[in-house]
Write a protein that holds these residues in place. Structure first.
Motif, PDB file in Angstrom:
ATOM      1  N   GLU A 221      11.072  10.380  17.937  1.00  0.00           N
ATOM      2  CA  GLU A 221      10.943  11.819  17.689  1.00  0.00           C
ATOM      3  C   GLU A 221       9.520  12.313  17.938  1.00  0.00           C
ATOM      4  OE1 GLU A 221      14.270  10.011  15.740  1.00  0.00           O
ATOM      5  OE2 GLU A 221      12.126   9.638  15.447  1.00  0.00           O
ATOM      6  N   SER A 222       8.638  11.407  18.356  1.00  0.00           N
ATOM      7  CA  SER A 222       7.232  11.752  18.556  1.00  0.00           C
ATOM      8  C   SER A 222       6.774  11.331  19.942  1.00  0.00           C
ATOM      9  CB  SER A 222       6.364  11.052  17.496  1.00  0.00           C
ATOM     10  OG  SER A 222       6.778  11.420  16.198  1.00  0.00           O
ATOM     11  N   GLY A 223       5.563  11.764  20.294  1.00  0.00           N
ATOM     12  CA  GLY A 223       4.986  11.386  21.567  1.00  0.00           C
ATOM     13  C   GLY A 223       4.436   9.974  21.537  1.00  0.00           C
ATOM     14  N   PRO A 224       3.782   9.543  22.611  1.00  0.00           N
ATOM     15  CA  PRO A 224       3.219   8.185  22.655  1.00  0.00           C
ATOM     16  C   PRO A 224       2.056   8.042  21.683  1.00  0.00           C
ATOM     17  CG  PRO A 224       2.523   9.460  24.570  1.00  0.00           C
ATOM     18  CD  PRO A 224       3.548  10.289  23.863  1.00  0.00           C
ATOM     19  N   ASP A 225       1.801   6.822  21.251  1.00  0.00           N
ATOM     20  CA  ASP A 225       0.713   6.578  20.305  1.00  0.00           C
ATOM     21  C   ASP A 225      -0.642   6.916  20.932  1.00  0.00           C
ATOM     22  OD1 ASP A 225      -0.446   5.808  17.910  1.00  0.00           O
ATOM     23  OD2 ASP A 225      -0.558   3.696  18.460  1.00  0.00           O
ATOM     24  N   GLN A 226      -0.804   6.636  22.208  1.00  0.00           N
ATOM     25  CA  GLN A 226      -2.028   6.999  22.928  1.00  0.00           C
ATOM     26  C   GLN A 226      -1.785   8.357  23.582  1.00  0.00           C
ATOM     27  OE1 GLN A 226      -5.142   5.149  23.390  1.00  0.00           O
ATOM     28  NE2 GLN A 226      -5.675   7.211  24.057  1.00  0.00           N
ATOM     29  N   SER A 227      -2.513   9.375  23.128  1.00  0.00           N
ATOM     30  CA  SER A 227      -2.254  10.724  23.642  1.00  0.00           C
ATOM     31  C   SER A 227      -3.548  11.540  23.683  1.00  0.00           C
ATOM     32  CB  SER A 227      -1.230  11.430  22.745  1.00  0.00           C
ATOM     33  OG  SER A 227      -1.115  12.791  23.101  1.00  0.00           O
ATOM     34  N   ASN A 228      -3.702  12.317  24.761  1.00  0.00           N
ATOM     35  CA  ASN A 228      -4.869  13.194  24.856  1.00  0.00           C
ATOM     36  C   ASN A 228      -4.674  14.493  24.068  1.00  0.00           C
ATOM     37  OD1 ASN A 228      -2.962  14.417  26.471  1.00  0.00           O
ATOM     38  ND2 ASN A 228      -4.319  14.720  28.236  1.00  0.00           N
ATOM     39  N   CYS A 229      -3.545  14.582  23.344  1.00  0.00           N
ATOM     40  CA  CYS A 229      -3.307  15.732  22.461  1.00  0.00           C
ATOM     41  C   CYS A 229      -3.924  15.513  21.081  1.00  0.00           C
ATOM     42  CB  CYS A 229      -1.807  15.986  22.304  1.00  0.00           C
ATOM     43  SG  CYS A 229      -0.995  16.497  23.831  1.00  0.00           S
ATOM     44  N   GLU A 230      -4.446  14.307  20.843  1.00  0.00           N
ATOM     45  CA  GLU A 230      -4.961  13.957  19.519  1.00  0.00           C
ATOM     46  C   GLU A 230      -6.484  13.827  19.527  1.00  0.00           C
ATOM     47  OE1 GLU A 230      -2.963  10.521  17.882  1.00  0.00           O
ATOM     48  OE2 GLU A 230      -1.171  10.943  19.079  1.00  0.00           O
ATOM     49  N   GLN A 231      -7.097  14.257  18.421  1.00  0.00           N
ATOM     50  CA  GLN A 231      -8.516  14.001  18.198  1.00  0.00           C
ATOM     51  C   GLN A 231      -8.647  12.716  17.394  1.00  0.00           C
ATOM     52  OE1 GLN A 231     -11.007  17.434  16.932  1.00  0.00           O
ATOM     53  NE2 GLN A 231      -9.064  18.538  16.852  1.00  0.00           N
ATOM     54  N   ALA A 232      -9.623  11.913  17.741  1.00  0.00           N
ATOM     55  CA  ALA A 232      -9.822  10.647  17.029  1.00  0.00           C
ATOM     56  C   ALA A 232     -10.402  10.921  15.639  1.00  0.00           C
ATOM     57  CB  ALA A 232     -10.742   9.741  17.819  1.00  0.00           C
ATOM     58  N   PHE A 233      -9.686  10.481  14.603  1.00  0.00           N
ATOM     59  CA  PHE A 233     -10.221  10.547  13.243  1.00  0.00           C
ATOM     60  C   PHE A 233     -10.694   9.170  12.799  1.00  0.00           C
ATOM     61  CE2 PHE A 233      -5.663   9.801  12.926  1.00  0.00           C
ATOM     62  CZ  PHE A 233      -5.574   8.744  12.029  1.00  0.00           C
ATOM     63  N   ASP A 234     -10.504   8.195  13.672  1.00  0.00           N
ATOM     64  CA  ASP A 234     -10.869   6.802  13.428  1.00  0.00           C
ATOM     65  C   ASP A 234     -11.779   6.394  14.584  1.00  0.00           C
ATOM     66  OD1 ASP A 234     -10.961   4.042  13.261  1.00  0.00           O
ATOM     67  OD2 ASP A 234      -8.812   3.779  12.977  1.00  0.00           O
ATOM     68  N   LYS A 235     -12.936   5.806  14.300  1.00  0.00           N
ATOM     69  CA  LYS A 235     -13.877   5.438  15.364  1.00  0.00           C
ATOM     70  C   LYS A 235     -13.233   4.522  16.392  1.00  0.00           C
ATOM     71  CE  LYS A 235     -18.194   4.606  14.612  1.00  0.00           C
ATOM     72  NZ  LYS A 235     -19.457   4.010  14.102  1.00  0.00           N
ATOM     73  N   LYS A 236     -12.225   3.776  15.967  1.00  0.00           N
ATOM     74  CA  LYS A 236     -11.525   2.870  16.882  1.00  0.00           C
ATOM     75  C   LYS A 236     -10.730   3.630  17.937  1.00  0.00           C
ATOM     76  CE  LYS A 236      -7.721   1.100  15.446  1.00  0.00           C
ATOM     77  NZ  LYS A 236      -6.839   1.682  16.501  1.00  0.00           N
ATOM     78  N   GLY A 237     -10.320   4.860  17.599  1.00  0.00           N
ATOM     79  CA  GLY A 237      -9.531   5.645  18.529  1.00  0.00           C
ATOM     80  C   GLY A 237      -8.342   6.297  17.857  1.00  0.00           C
ATOM     81  N   VAL A 238      -7.381   6.751  18.659  1.00  0.00           N
ATOM     82  CA  VAL A 238      -6.257   7.516  18.126  1.00  0.00           C
ATOM     83  C   VAL A 238      -5.018   6.670  17.887  1.00  0.00           C
ATOM     84  CG1 VAL A 238      -7.062   9.633  19.226  1.00  0.00           C
ATOM     85  CG2 VAL A 238      -5.445   8.166  20.449  1.00  0.00           C
ATOM     86  N   THR A 239      -5.059   5.389  18.181  1.00  0.00           N
ATOM     87  CA  THR A 239      -3.861   4.557  18.094  1.00  0.00           C
ATOM     88  C   THR A 239      -3.842   3.706  16.823  1.00  0.00           C
ATOM     89  OG1 THR A 239      -4.925   2.792  19.369  1.00  0.00           O
ATOM     90  CG2 THR A 239      -3.661   4.407  20.607  1.00  0.00           C
ATOM     91  N   PHE A 240      -2.617   3.314  16.424  1.00  0.00           N
ATOM     92  CA  PHE A 240      -2.440   2.384  15.311  1.00  0.00           C
ATOM     93  C   PHE A 240      -2.966   0.998  15.694  1.00  0.00           C
ATOM     94  CE2 PHE A 240       1.041   5.226  13.681  1.00  0.00           C
ATOM     95  CZ  PHE A 240       0.553   5.355  12.390  1.00  0.00           C
ATOM     96  N   PRO A 241      -3.393   0.191  14.701  1.00  0.00           N
ATOM     97  CA  PRO A 241      -3.536   0.506  13.276  1.00  0.00           C
ATOM     98  C   PRO A 241      -4.854   1.233  13.013  1.00  0.00           C
ATOM     99  CG  PRO A 241      -4.179  -1.758  13.647  1.00  0.00           C
ATOM    100  CD  PRO A 241      -3.717  -1.234  14.982  1.00  0.00           C
ATOM    101  N   HIS A 242      -4.938   1.894  11.844  1.00  0.00           N
ATOM    102  CA  HIS A 242      -6.159   2.586  11.448  1.00  0.00           C
ATOM    103  C   HIS A 242      -6.761   1.842  10.251  1.00  0.00           C
ATOM    104  CE1 HIS A 242      -5.278   5.857  14.189  1.00  0.00           C
ATOM    105  NE2 HIS A 242      -4.050   5.906  13.696  1.00  0.00           N
ATOM    106  N   ARG A 243      -7.963   1.354  10.455  1.00  0.00           N
ATOM    107  CA  ARG A 243      -8.612   0.521   9.429  1.00  0.00           C
ATOM    108  C   ARG A 243      -9.457   1.404   8.514  1.00  0.00           C
ATOM    109  NH1 ARG A 243      -8.797  -2.161  14.356  1.00  0.00           N
ATOM    110  NH2 ARG A 243      -7.517  -4.067  14.399  1.00  0.00           N
ATOM    111  N   LEU A 244      -8.942   1.621   7.319  1.00  0.00           N
ATOM    112  CA  LEU A 244      -9.598   2.530   6.389  1.00  0.00           C
ATOM    113  C   LEU A 244     -10.956   1.999   5.932  1.00  0.00           C
ATOM    114  CD1 LEU A 244      -6.708   3.721   6.457  1.00  0.00           C
ATOM    115  CD2 LEU A 244      -7.022   4.311   4.063  1.00  0.00           C
ATOM    116  N   ALA A 245     -11.104   0.706   5.849  1.00  0.00           N
ATOM    117  CA  ALA A 245     -12.385   0.137   5.412  1.00  0.00           C
ATOM    118  C   ALA A 245     -13.498   0.511   6.383  1.00  0.00           C
ATOM    119  CB  ALA A 245     -12.273  -1.382   5.279  1.00  0.00           C
TER     120      ALA A 245
END
Length: 543
Positions: A221-245
């Motif tokens: 129901e969603s777009g691809p995990d790697q997308s230029n529609c997203e802003q990176a909120f994680d220094k690693k990038g916009v894709t899973f997983p997101h390391r909160l530490a």
């Protein structure tokens, strides 16, 4: 046969009487920040049996619920849900706005009159809210015996639903990860809140990794995990997983929680601690708990509505709602509480996704607009600084620049308003502009975008001119991520879900305004409508 009919009639009558006389001992208001109605349609088949599905299978659903004004932001949205009126009357015209008297800006709940409790800094209060709320009316109806508690990650999302008379509003301090309040309510945190903070849940969650609940290929129901529609909120990038530490280390605070499902989870846990600590719903006196889930909005701004992260956030929220329902059933009692769920606004599609689909969209550069306006006005008002503030879809004029002669200055101001309105209408991204003289003559109940504007217009707090952007236009600079704040359907259409005492099972596609929620809950709780309420109870639920 007669005996069977009599017995059947007895049970049928009994069910009707139970519905008619059921009055909740606890009302729980849930606002999911930035939730679109269409998320229910998109993600429904993946919902579990007892989260959103409990509303759909056992409660009542409004599928055509809309905000009936233009200023679709968090502060105005929460205020309208709980007052049953619009910014024109409750006064929360935006999250923040220009103040004519001080020539500065004000946050809708920030205040120097009070201090934070549980952290250092300025406190928060509902003093700018002009109407009573359903939570205030609970206090009035119960002779102050009923308890009102409001919780969120954001201060405004906790303060405004609680109204003026709440026992307390609590929100998260991103520096410490603790829940705090304001001296407007309390001089110190209650023991149960201190106990919760001492368990260091924020620290535990901030050490975790956000992985998708399902294999990525199942997020159809969603777009691809790697997308230029997203802003990176994680220094690693916009894709899973997101390391909160790693995110916590970079920001040196706990803001990483707010952009992940763990923000909603810690809030759910704190809300349940509040129910136990304050003994909400434990006696025959009506209590009220307001919960506002903010992580959906904070994440949404970064990644937009089609991101895999958004789908996962809502699948996790579905489980969190199921946990909340289970807790309420055990601690308060199934059938003795009423819970409603809605949103404070919805969300735009990302501009990049619209560009990719060749759908018209655009960005209104406010700095350029102000510069161009000043250049345009200079020949008409030489040597005068006519503009005082540009933004928030409004123009504030510097009335002092027009001189002290009241008659002459009034005429010049009127000319200035007309000149500016004409200039704005010629800008690419602006659909229409209205000076005060026109706004004051728009019928308050007009069913049009003009009507949306007048229901947002508070004469004491709004500017001299209001303008309406074209569809799919906003002032969000980045093509990635999303925004909101317009009167268009993608910002106004939100869920309306009801469950529990006094709620029958059903669904309605009839149009309802967000201002109908407060009088509906008031009718079910048998209390007065809020003072400036313009909505009416949803007859499909109350009749």
């Amino acid at each position: 046969m007669c005996i069977k009919k009599a017995i059947f009639g007895f049970f049928l009558l009994g069910s009707v009487i139970v519905h008619a006389q059921t009055q909740p001992k606890l009302v729980i208001g849930v606002v999911v920040d930035q939730m679109r109605q269409e998320y229910i349609y998109r993600f429904e088949k993946k919902f579990g049996a007892d989260g959103f599905r409990r509303f759909l299978d056992q409660g009542f659903q409004l599928t055509n619920l809309h905000y009936n004004y233009a200023a679709t932001e968090t502060g105005p949205g929460h205020s309208s849900v709980y007052t049953g009126t619009t910014p024109a009357l409750h006064g929360i015209i935006k999250n923040e706005w220009f103040v004519k008297d001080t020539k500065g800006r004000v946050n809708c709940v920030a205040t120097e009159a009070y201090k934070m409790v549980g952290a250092s800094g300025k406190g928060a209060s509902p003093e700018l809210l002009l109407s009573t709320t359903i939570t205030d009316e609970v206090k009035i109806a119960t002779q102050r015996k009923g308890k009102v508690v409001s919780v969120s990650l954001k201060d405004r999302s906790a303060v405004l639903p609680g109204g003026h008379a709440a026992d307390a509003a609590y929100w998260m301090d991103s520096k410490s990860g603790n829940f705090i309040t304001s001296s407007y309510y309390l001089q110190e945190l209650p023991p149960w809140a201190n106990d919760f903070n001492n368990k260091k849940y924020a620290e535990k969650f901030a050490a975790m990794e956000w992985k998708p609940a399902l294999p990525l290929e199942q997020y159809t129901e969603s777009g691809p995990d790697q997308s230029n529609c997203e802003q990176a909120f994680d220094k690693k990038g916009v894709t899973f997983p997101h390391r909160l530490a790693e995110m916590k280390k970079a920001s040196n605070d706990y803001s990483c929680l707010a952009v992940s499902p763990y923000g909603n989870e810690i809030l759910r846990m704190f809300a349940q601690a509040a129910i136990e600590g304050e003994k909400l719903g434990n006696d025959g006196i009506l209590d009220f708990l307001a919960i506002s889930f903010s992580s959906t909005d904070i994440l949404g701004h970064a990644v937009g509505p089609q991101a895999v992260e958004i789908e996962d956030m809502y699948l996790q929220l579905d489980k969190q709602l199921a946990e909340l329902f289970s807790f309420l059933d055990k601690k308060v009692g199934k059938g003795t509480y009423t819970l409603f769920l809605t949103a404070d606004h919805a969300a735009d599609e990302t501009r990049q996704s619209l560009i990719d689909l060749k759908i018209p969209s655009g960005f209104l550069d406010l700095k350029k607009l102000e510069k161009d306006l000043n250049e345009f006005l200079a020949p008409y008002f030489p040597g005068k600084n006519v503009l005082e503030s540009v933004g928030n879809d409004q123009i504030y004029l510097n009335h002092q620049a027009f001189g002290e002669d009241a008659r002459r200055s009034s005429l010049d101001i009127m000319i200035g308003e007309e000149l500016i309105s004409g200039f704005l209408r010629r800008q690419e991204g602006i659909a229409e502009a209205y000076p005060r003289s026109v706004l004051r003559n728009i019928p308050f109940d007009e069913k049009s975008f003009r009507g949306q504007l007048i229901r947002s217009y508070n004469a004491a707090r709004c500017g001299d001119i209001m303008y309406l952007l074209k569809p799919q236009w906003n002032s969000h600079e980045n093509n990635a991520g999303t925004s909101h704040g317009t009167p268009y359907n993608y910002n106004t259409h939100v869920p309306g879900l009801f469950y529990g005492a006094g709620i029958k099972h059903g669904k309605s596609s009839q149009y309802h305004a967000i201002t109908d929620i407060a009088p509906t809950i008031s009718a079910l709780a048998k209390i007065k409508f809020p003072s400036a309420c313009i909505g009416t109870p949803v007859a499909e639920i109350t009749d």
